[in-house]
Motif scaffolding. Structure first.
Motif, mmCIF file in Angstrom:
data_model
loop_
_atom_site.group_PDB
_atom_site.id
_atom_site.type_symbol
_atom_site.label_atom_id
_atom_site.label_comp_id
_atom_site.label_asym_id
_atom_site.label_seq_id
_atom_site.Cartn_x
_atom_site.Cartn_y
_atom_site.Cartn_z
ATOM 1 N N SER A 183 78.747 21.169 7.452
ATOM 2 C CA SER A 183 79.572 20.171 7.329
ATOM 3 C C SER A 183 79.464 19.875 5.735
ATOM 4 O O SER A 183 78.408 20.101 5.184
ATOM 5 C CB SER A 183 79.216 18.927 8.012
ATOM 6 O OG SER A 183 79.454 19.078 9.371
ATOM 7 N N VAL A 184 80.497 19.388 5.174
ATOM 8 C CA VAL A 184 80.674 19.107 3.681
ATOM 9 C C VAL A 184 81.178 17.669 3.453
ATOM 10 O O VAL A 184 82.446 17.495 4.197
ATOM 11 C CB VAL A 184 81.667 20.098 2.747
ATOM 12 C CG1 VAL A 184 81.581 19.466 1.564
ATOM 13 C CG2 VAL A 184 80.950 21.782 3.004
ATOM 14 N N THR A 185 80.673 16.929 2.848
ATOM 15 C CA THR A 185 81.211 15.463 2.914
ATOM 16 C C THR A 185 81.543 15.119 1.279
ATOM 17 O O THR A 185 80.829 15.438 0.414
ATOM 18 C CB THR A 185 80.161 14.443 3.094
ATOM 19 O OG1 THR A 185 79.897 14.836 4.555
ATOM 20 C CG2 THR A 185 80.674 13.041 3.120
ATOM 21 N N VAL A 186 82.811 14.631 1.236
ATOM 22 C CA VAL A 186 83.292 14.095 -0.162
ATOM 23 C C VAL A 186 82.486 12.830 -0.253
ATOM 24 O O VAL A 186 83.028 11.785 0.393
ATOM 25 C CB VAL A 186 84.850 14.074 -0.305
ATOM 26 C CG1 VAL A 186 85.224 13.537 -1.483
ATOM 27 C CG2 VAL A 186 85.530 15.599 0.145
ATOM 28 N N ARG A 187 81.847 12.725 -1.281
ATOM 29 C CA ARG A 187 81.149 11.411 -1.551
ATOM 30 C C ARG A 187 81.990 10.563 -1.938
ATOM 31 O O ARG A 187 83.000 10.556 -2.818
ATOM 32 C CB ARG A 187 80.054 11.452 -2.473
ATOM 33 C CG ARG A 187 79.027 12.335 -1.734
ATOM 34 C CD ARG A 187 77.678 12.594 -2.763
ATOM 35 N NE ARG A 187 77.087 11.196 -3.136
ATOM 36 C CZ ARG A 187 77.112 10.728 -4.301
ATOM 37 N NH1 ARG A 187 77.658 11.168 -5.461
ATOM 38 N NH2 ARG A 187 76.412 9.751 -4.570
ATOM 39 N N GLY A 188 81.896 9.007 -1.774
ATOM 40 C CA GLY A 188 82.624 7.930 -1.944
ATOM 41 C C GLY A 188 83.431 7.567 -0.906
ATOM 42 O O GLY A 188 83.198 6.399 -0.156
ATOM 43 N N PRO A 189 84.607 8.189 -0.650
ATOM 44 C CA PRO A 189 85.315 8.121 0.693
ATOM 45 C C PRO A 189 84.524 8.502 1.916
ATOM 46 O O PRO A 189 84.917 8.171 3.052
ATOM 47 C CB PRO A 189 86.706 8.582 0.573
ATOM 48 C CG PRO A 189 86.295 9.648 -0.363
ATOM 49 C CD PRO A 189 85.347 9.222 -1.299
ATOM 50 N N GLU A 190 83.505 9.398 1.827
ATOM 51 C CA GLU A 190 82.644 9.618 2.899
ATOM 52 C C GLU A 190 83.495 10.465 3.889
ATOM 53 O O GLU A 190 83.271 10.317 4.948
ATOM 54 C CB GLU A 190 81.923 8.681 3.386
ATOM 55 C CG GLU A 190 80.947 8.005 2.663
ATOM 56 C CD GLU A 190 79.897 8.976 1.804
ATOM 57 O OE1 GLU A 190 79.317 9.667 2.590
ATOM 58 O OE2 GLU A 190 79.754 8.672 0.571
ATOM 59 N N LEU A 191 84.314 11.484 3.260
ATOM 60 C CA LEU A 191 85.348 12.335 4.244
ATOM 61 C C LEU A 191 84.574 13.588 4.542
ATOM 62 O O LEU A 191 84.161 14.274 3.441
ATOM 63 C CB LEU A 191 86.472 12.536 3.524
ATOM 64 C CG LEU A 191 87.465 11.224 3.003
ATOM 65 C CD1 LEU A 191 88.533 11.776 2.071
ATOM 66 C CD2 LEU A 191 87.964 10.564 4.274
ATOM 67 N N THR A 192 84.259 13.936 5.656
ATOM 68 C CA THR A 192 83.391 14.912 6.287
ATOM 69 C C THR A 192 84.524 16.143 6.815
ATOM 70 O O THR A 192 85.404 15.825 7.430
ATOM 71 C CB THR A 192 82.521 14.565 7.248
ATOM 72 O OG1 THR A 192 81.941 13.577 6.780
ATOM 73 C CG2 THR A 192 81.834 15.978 7.785
#
Length: 951
Positions: A183-192
């Motif tokens: 899993s890769v999460t885009v930090r800020g909006p916390e989109l996984t």
């Protein structure tokens, strides 16, 4: 009568002689094939690594026909060049109004009818990794579409097919420790997202990027930012459209002109490969170009000339030995009525036969090795070749080069063989011949003239003279080699048996030894020239390089006001995850009045703090301001360097502001800051700080051991707490402080001008705040350690940032120097080994005599080792000296350009050093000759069966 039958017989004799003497023929073929192999491999690698126009377009467009994009000036008529890079509004057209620029551009409306398209947008993002956190670029692009083939290729797994799936470049996945399914999460909006595959960009193998489907990152991120104002909104790039035109039509120039009417810029594959005539390009009158064809041609001719010289020098001694081994056969040709010309023809035919075989073998081996090492070459260059680019005429030219130079290498032995009398040839007597006394004189003259021409070319900035003079000087050294080799024989008088025989054998057989020494010299000279120039350029770049931190340190700094409350947790995050050594050196920032980092919106809304620099000699930089250009005209490069390194000019040159200091560059700290960051190991300076005395790193600000500190204590009305404590008008104070002045070399300390004790700042009515820590590094951090530290800082509140050295972005020249040393070492080993083999073949009678008179079996082995050592060491030393000529001349060319730039801008560096690559020279001068001798001794049989002496 036709001369063809004579040549036919000569070729037949030469072919049979080559087959009969397989060992010697193999050596000759190897010496011719080796340079041909190198040139062939270099040509294939250069042509394949240099992308063609079509390959460049594929790297940008994939298999799409064009890329459409809007500009920042709205739907305004444009003009563009066929390359799709340069564009402008029509000449004389009014500038678009703000209202026009704000209007959206309907880009899809500009597509040719019946087109298919993909959208592409990218944005920077911070994402989670297996180790922690990393910054990268996320692109919204449907990379599974066939339109992207050639630009993005799948290496493992599968393409993203769903909104919650993502793909990563192989380089990023490796650095981040990610595997398919993670899993890769885009930090800020916390989109996984789930990592479904890894891809590579053939044109950029080192790219760090993530790829998701259109609409799966930017839109949900923006929705999250709209709902939660603590989330920063995304910062995407302007959209681009990859367009596949109607089948068989593509995107034409007329389509581009129509798109320009709508304010759209287009890059079309069809138009870029087959541009329209200038008469159909409205913008053609506003564009101009340039060509470097002359410079490229000069470089190619120089390399070709040196390649011919190398082959001739490598193969010449083999033909000389071959002619001497076949002298009885050549004598029989003469005794049967053959003329001197026909004797020469036999030797020249041998050169043609072996030259053709060597050329074919070299070209074939060049193809094979290039194909074999292609993946390594691609990884080193950072891009895929696409296909092996072969230019037939260049390959044929290289093969012809081997054939012609094989004949040229046999020319001198052919002339010598033609001059021998029939009696000498039949009896095997060599006769007594004195060395030419004219050749060394010509050589010395050529050296003097060549060096003069090369230096003149360097001073005048003419690289043609530099190349010509360098080649002439090297040829002059070649002319002197027989005398040098002859002198070596005299050095063996007091040496033990085997080195004495080796030196005397080299001196007696100069026709074999001198060309071999020259071959080693030529290879080493080229490598030393490039290595010297490279190391000198590296020293210049190191001098011009402006570091953001002192070497071996990292800084943790607060990212906003009030973050000092989170610094203990941030420090723990760094100390637990980063390869730091020793204790941290904490530092703070200082300011007067209201804090300008908070109250910066109003003009004159905060206080100021300034170190006043005295005027006069030693305080003001003479290279700045009035009279600077006139002074620069009178300065040499060394004088300018000394002036630039003075504290007064250093402060003008190093303007980096960091650590929350502002322009005054004063930090709050103690002796540990001096030790960890400044690298000032001085007990007196440490004691001064302990006693409350600031340490000044730039002596230009001190006069009589004191500095002037000017502070404006202005408090903003919004700064209610401090305003209540300091009512009334702003006040300005000027204080004279006694300081400890550090040595001048510390004026270049990045980001700091003065270290002040906290109690001194408070005594002066200044405000202080804990701002961060300096750490000494035990080693460079790995990607995993960096990502782990960033993640730990984020968990600690994300109120600080880690500032690492920009040293890693500098060009690394160690690899280049190592490759050069290895290349020269291999050629040296090859030439020395081949020469040793020839000397053994030529001296079998002498070796038989040694065995017959009772010499120990090991003498033969040690003799081969010393013969190889003599050739390698002599060639390396001469090559080192010869290689300095072009390197120094080229540096003089750089010096001339640097002085011109300095006199135009006196603050521009004119430092152009000449630095010897001692590691490379040491490897070539010591390790390689000894290794060559040891290998020759190890591979030589110690026993020789007795044989009847010929003649």
């Amino acid at each position: 009568m036709s001369r063809l039958p004579g040549w036919r017989a000569a070729f037949r004799i030469a072919r049979r002689d080559a087959v009969r003497a397989k060992g010697r023929s193999a050596l000759v073929v190897a010496m011719i094939a080796l340079p041909v192999l190198g040139v062939t491999a270099a040509d294939l690698t250069y042509r394949s690594a240099l992308p063609t126009k079509a390959e460049e377009l594929t790297a940008e467009l994939g298999s799409a026909d064009a890329r459409f994009a809007a500009t920042s000036i709205g739907p305004v008529k444009l003009q563009q060049m066929p390359d799709g890079i340069n564009w402008s509004t029509p000449e004389g057209a009014p500038d678009p109004t703000p209202e026009e620029q704000a209007k959206p551009v309907d880009v899809p409306a500009a597509f040719p009818e019946g087109s298919r398209y993909l959208t592409e947008r990218s944005l920077p993002a911070s994402v989670t990794t297996r180790h922690g956190i990393a910054d990268t670029e996320v692109s919204e692009l449907r990379i599974s579409d066939a339109m992207l083939r050639g630009r993005i290729e799948l290496t493992d797994g599968a393409y993203p097919r769903k909104p919650d799936e993502i793909a990563a470049t192989s380089d990023f996945a490796k650095a981040a420790g990610l595997s398919i399914g993670d899993s890769v999460t885009v930090r800020g909006p916390e989109l996984t997202y789930t990592l479904t595959g890894t891809v590579e960009l053939p044109a950029d193998l080192r790219a760090d990027a993530l790829y998701a489907l259109p609409g799966s990152v930017i839109a949900p991120w923006q929705k999250s930012a709209d709902r939660d104002k603590t989330i920063l909104p995304p910062q995407p790039s302007d959209p681009k459209w990859l367009v596949k035109g109607p089948a068989g039509a593509g995107v034409t120039w007329q389509d581009i002109l129509a798109a320009n009417e709508r304010g759209v810029v287009v890059k079309s594959r069809q138009v870029a490969l087959n541009p329209p005539p200038d008469s159909e390009v409205p913008m053609s009158s506003m564009s101009s170009g340039y060509s470097t064809e002359a410079e490229t041609t000069a470089a190619v001719l120089t390399v070709a000339a040196m390649a011919i010289l190398e082959i001739v020098l490598l193969a010449g001694p083999a033909f000389a030995v071959g002619a001497r081994r076949s002298r009885r056969q050549l004598g029989l040709v003469g005794s049967c009525g053959g003329s001197r010309g026909q004797v020469r023809a036999v030797v020249l035919a041998g050169g043609a036969v072996l030259g053709s075989v060597g050329a074919v073998a070299g070209v074939g081996a060049g193809f094979g090795l290039t194909a074999l090492f292609r993946p390594m070459i691609e990884d080193f260059t950072g891009n895929r070749f696409g296909e092996l680019t072969v230019r037939p005429w260049e390959i044929l030219g290289i093969a012809a080069l081997g054939l012609v130079t094989g004949v040229l290498a046999a020319l001198a032995p052919a002339i010598v063989a033609g001059r021998q009398s029939v009696l000498e040839s039949l009896t095997g007597r060599r006769g007594t011949r004195r060395s030419s006394r004219v050749l060394p004189v010509i050589g010395v003259i050529a050296i003097a003239v060549g060096v003069t021409v090369a230096v003149y070319g360097g001073i005048s900035g003419d690289t043609t003279f530099v190349a010509g003079g360098s080649v002439l000087a090297e040829l002059g050294v070649l002319g002197c080699i027989p005398v040098i080799v002859g002198f070596l024989g005299r050095l063996g008088r007091r040496l033990p048996l085997t080195p004495r025989i080796a030196l005397r054998d080299a001196a007696r057989n100069r026709g074999r030894t001198a060309p071999a020494v020259a071959a080693v010299m030529a290879a080493v000279a080229g490598s030393v020239a490039i290595a010297t120039y490279t190391s000198s350029s590296a020293a210049q770049h190191a001098y011009d390089f402006e570091p953001n931190l002192t070497p071996g340190t990292v800084a943790l700094a607060a990212s906003d006001r009030g973050a000092d409350a989170e610094l203990p947790r941030s420090r723990a995050a760094v100390e637990q995850n980063y390869p730091v050594s020793g204790r941290p050196a904490d530092f703070g920032r200082v300011w007067a009045g209201s804090d300008c980092s908070v109250y910066y919106e109003e003009e004159n809304g905060c206080g100021t703090l300034e170190l006043i620099r005295p005027t006069g000699k030693g305080h003001s930089c003479p290279l700045k301001g009035k009279g600077a250009k006139e002074l620069a005209l009178r300065l040499s490069a060394d004088e300018h360097k000394r002036m630039m390194r003075s504290p007064a000019c250093m402060d003008e040159n190093y303007t980096m502001v960091a650590f929350g200091t502002g322009d005054h560059k004063i930090i709050i700290g103690g002796a540990d800051v001096l030790d960890t960051y400044v690298k000032l190991d001085d007990p007196a300076a440490a004691k001064a700080l302990a006693d409350g005395t600031p340490v000044l790193l730039n002596s230009a600000y001190a006069k009589n051991g004191e500095v002037t500190l000017k502070a404006t204590h202005l408090y903003n009305d919004r700064d209610k707490e401090n305003r209540a404590l300091h009512p009334g008008k702003a006040r300005t104070t000027t204080d004279r402080l006694k300081v400890y002045v550090a040595p001048d070399r510390f004026a270049a300390t990045p980001g700091i001008r003065m270290v002040m004790p906290e109690e001194t700042a408070e005594r002066l009515g200044l405000h202080v705040e804990d701002y961060g820590s300096f750490y000494a590094l035990g080693r460079d951090a790995t990607d995993a350690e960096s990502q782990a530290a960033y993640a730990a800082i984020d968990q600690a509140g994300n109120r600080a940032y880690l500032m690492s050295s920009n040293e890693r972005f500098r060009t690394q020249d160690d690899t280049i120097l190592l490759i050069l040393a290895l290349f020269a070492g291999v050629v040296t080993l090859g030439a020395a080994a081949i020469t040793t083999g020839l000397s053994k073949a030529d001296a079998e009678a002498d070796l038989t005599t040694l065995s017959a008179v009772g010499a120990p079996p090991g003498v033969r082995r040690s003799l081969s080792g010393f013969q190889c050592l003599v050739v390698a060491l002599t060639g390396v030393l001469l090559g080192t000296v010869a290689g300095l000529v072009p390197a120094i001349a080229l540096r003089l060319t750089d010096l001339r350009a640097a002085l011109e730039g300095m006199r135009e801008d006196p603050m521009q560096s004119a430092y152009t050093p000449i630095v010897m690559p001692w590691e490379t020279v040491g490897l070539l001068a010591l390790v390689v000759p000894v290794l060559a001798g040891l290998l020759a001794a190890a591979l030589t049989s110690s026993r020789l069966p007795l044989a009847r002496r010929a003649g």
